[in-house]
Write a protein that holds these residues in place. Structure first.
Motif, PDB file in Angstrom:
ATOM      1  N   PRO A 218       0.927  -1.227   0.058  1.00  0.00           N
ATOM      2  CA  PRO A 218       0.129   0.086   0.087  1.00  0.00           C
ATOM      3  C   PRO A 218       0.743   1.309   0.053  1.00  0.00           C
ATOM      4  O   PRO A 218       1.782   1.368   0.963  1.00  0.00           O
ATOM      5  CB  PRO A 218      -0.857  -0.327   1.170  1.00  0.00           C
ATOM      6  CG  PRO A 218      -0.816  -1.675   1.568  1.00  0.00           C
ATOM      7  CD  PRO A 218       0.387  -2.045   1.078  1.00  0.00           C
ATOM      8  N   GLY A 219       0.696   1.904  -0.975  1.00  0.00           N
ATOM      9  CA  GLY A 219       1.534   3.256  -1.052  1.00  0.00           C
ATOM     10  C   GLY A 219       2.657   3.077  -1.875  1.00  0.00           C
ATOM     11  O   GLY A 219       3.412   4.105  -2.530  1.00  0.00           O
ATOM     12  N   GLY A 220       3.074   1.782  -2.121  1.00  0.00           N
ATOM     13  CA  GLY A 220       4.348   1.608  -2.939  1.00  0.00           C
ATOM     14  C   GLY A 220       5.752   1.781  -2.388  1.00  0.00           C
ATOM     15  O   GLY A 220       6.623   1.141  -2.586  1.00  0.00           O
ATOM     16  N   ALA A 221       5.818   2.461  -1.354  1.00  0.00           N
ATOM     17  CA  ALA A 221       7.182   2.859  -0.824  1.00  0.00           C
ATOM     18  C   ALA A 221       7.213   1.831   0.408  1.00  0.00           C
ATOM     19  O   ALA A 221       6.281   1.823   1.450  1.00  0.00           O
ATOM     20  CB  ALA A 221       7.233   4.243  -0.378  1.00  0.00           C
ATOM     21  N   ILE A 222       8.080   1.091   0.585  1.00  0.00           N
ATOM     22  CA  ILE A 222       8.113  -0.024   1.402  1.00  0.00           C
ATOM     23  C   ILE A 222       9.815   0.230   2.004  1.00  0.00           C
ATOM     24  O   ILE A 222      10.718   0.247   1.323  1.00  0.00           O
ATOM     25  CB  ILE A 222       7.973  -1.239   1.140  1.00  0.00           C
ATOM     26  CG1 ILE A 222       8.193  -2.402   2.139  1.00  0.00           C
ATOM     27  CG2 ILE A 222       8.874  -1.865   0.078  1.00  0.00           C
ATOM     28  CD1 ILE A 222       7.601  -3.744   1.790  1.00  0.00           C
TER      29      ILE A 222
END
Length: 306
Positions: A218-222
């Motif tokens: 979720p959000g792409g940034a991990i």
């Protein structure tokens, strides 16, 4: 004159039919719905429809965004109604967790005794437990001491507390993996897609220092970097340790940690179907036997002669 007679006869028939309909309506137990009832029903229907549309919109808004992908469905061997987990894969998944995932993630709701009969024999599970040192005590002097782990001990986490975990991961807290499959939309499909879905960030997406791009997150940034590569570990059974194989095995293992009763539940389903099939057949036979005399009897009425 004949035509006039037929018209009059038809009018009389319609009148008689109208009277008959009124008599039937008077003796009927059903009643037409009033305008108030119809209005209440329409209001309830509108409210239910609006609530359903709102719930669907919120569900979709939570599940996906423009830059987030849904995990595709994979043909897991345990997805069938009567299919059990692949315990060889579960054992390999434990090896992946032990050698890769345990560096950051805990598994604090799984004890070493839970491995017995699932991935390891009792002796193997004892050997796994004895590899870690557990703080125990107090002893006779009131001091805490270190001892080798036992089957009753839970698998220890890599950090003593949440603050230490955040400090070691740039403020991000690695979640406990015990129930991660049940806690994420998509289950094991999400785990597999997340671990194999790392790629370069598209144009316009800005990542902070220490972040990576994964379209399934979720959000792409991990904050978690890609950890599974080909031959990053060696399996004890000699299975080729490709990245997809590693992700598949850890997904199966985490499915078991989230549902340790998985196989028992499906075995109970098989037993229940067998038992209830027999009971249904016996009940049907008894029903036909008990009611056969009553349903096949003939009732005749003989009026008294004067």
């Amino acid at each position: 004159m004949a035509a006039v007679g037929r018209i009059c006869a038809g009018a009389g028939l319609l009148k008689n039919n109208s009277l008959l309909a009124n008599q039937i309506s008077a003796y009927s137990t059903t009643r037409e719905w009033t305008k108030g009832r119809k209005a209440i029903l329409a209001t309830i229907g509108a409210i239910a429809g609006g609530a359903g549309a709102l719930a669907l919109a919120l569900d979709q808004s939570v599940k996906a965004s423009d830059l987030e992908l849904h995990p595709p469905k994979n043909p897991w061997s345990h997805q069938g109604i009567f299919s059990s987990l692949d315990h060889a894969s579960v054992r390999r998944g434990y090896e992946v967790y032990k050698q890769v995932c345990s560096a950051c993630h805990s598994l604090r709701f799984i004890a070493y005794r839970n491995l017995v009969g699932v991935t390891h024999t009792e002796d193997e599970a004892k050997a796994e437990a004895e590899e870690v040192m557990v703080t125990d005590g107090p002893d006779d002097t009131g001091a805490m001491f270190q001892r080798p782990g036992k089957l009753s001990d839970y698998i220890p986490g890599p950090y003593p507390n949440e603050e230490a975990a955040r400090a070691a991961n740039n403020g991000a807290y690695p979640p406990d993996l015990s129930y991660i499959v049940s806690a994420r939309h998509g289950g094991e499909d999400y785990i597999f897609s997340l671990l194999t879905g790392y790629c370069d960030a598209p144009a316009g997406v800005v990542l902070r220092e220490g972040q990576n791009y994964n379209p399934y997150f979720p959000g792409g940034a991990i904050s978690m970097a890609q950890v599974l590569y080909n031959e990053v570990i060696e399996y004890s059974d000699g299975t080729p340790a490709t990245a997809s194989q590693l992700a598949k095995d850890i997904g199966t293992f985490l499915k078991w940690t989230a549902e340790p009763e998985h196989d028992d539940r499906k075995l109970m389903t098989v037993k229940a179907i067998g038992i209830f099939t027999f009971l249904a057949a016996a009940s049907y036979y008894m029903k036909r036997h008990k009611w056969s005399a009553l349903k096949s009897r003939k009732i005749e009425f003989y009026p008294k002669r004067k």
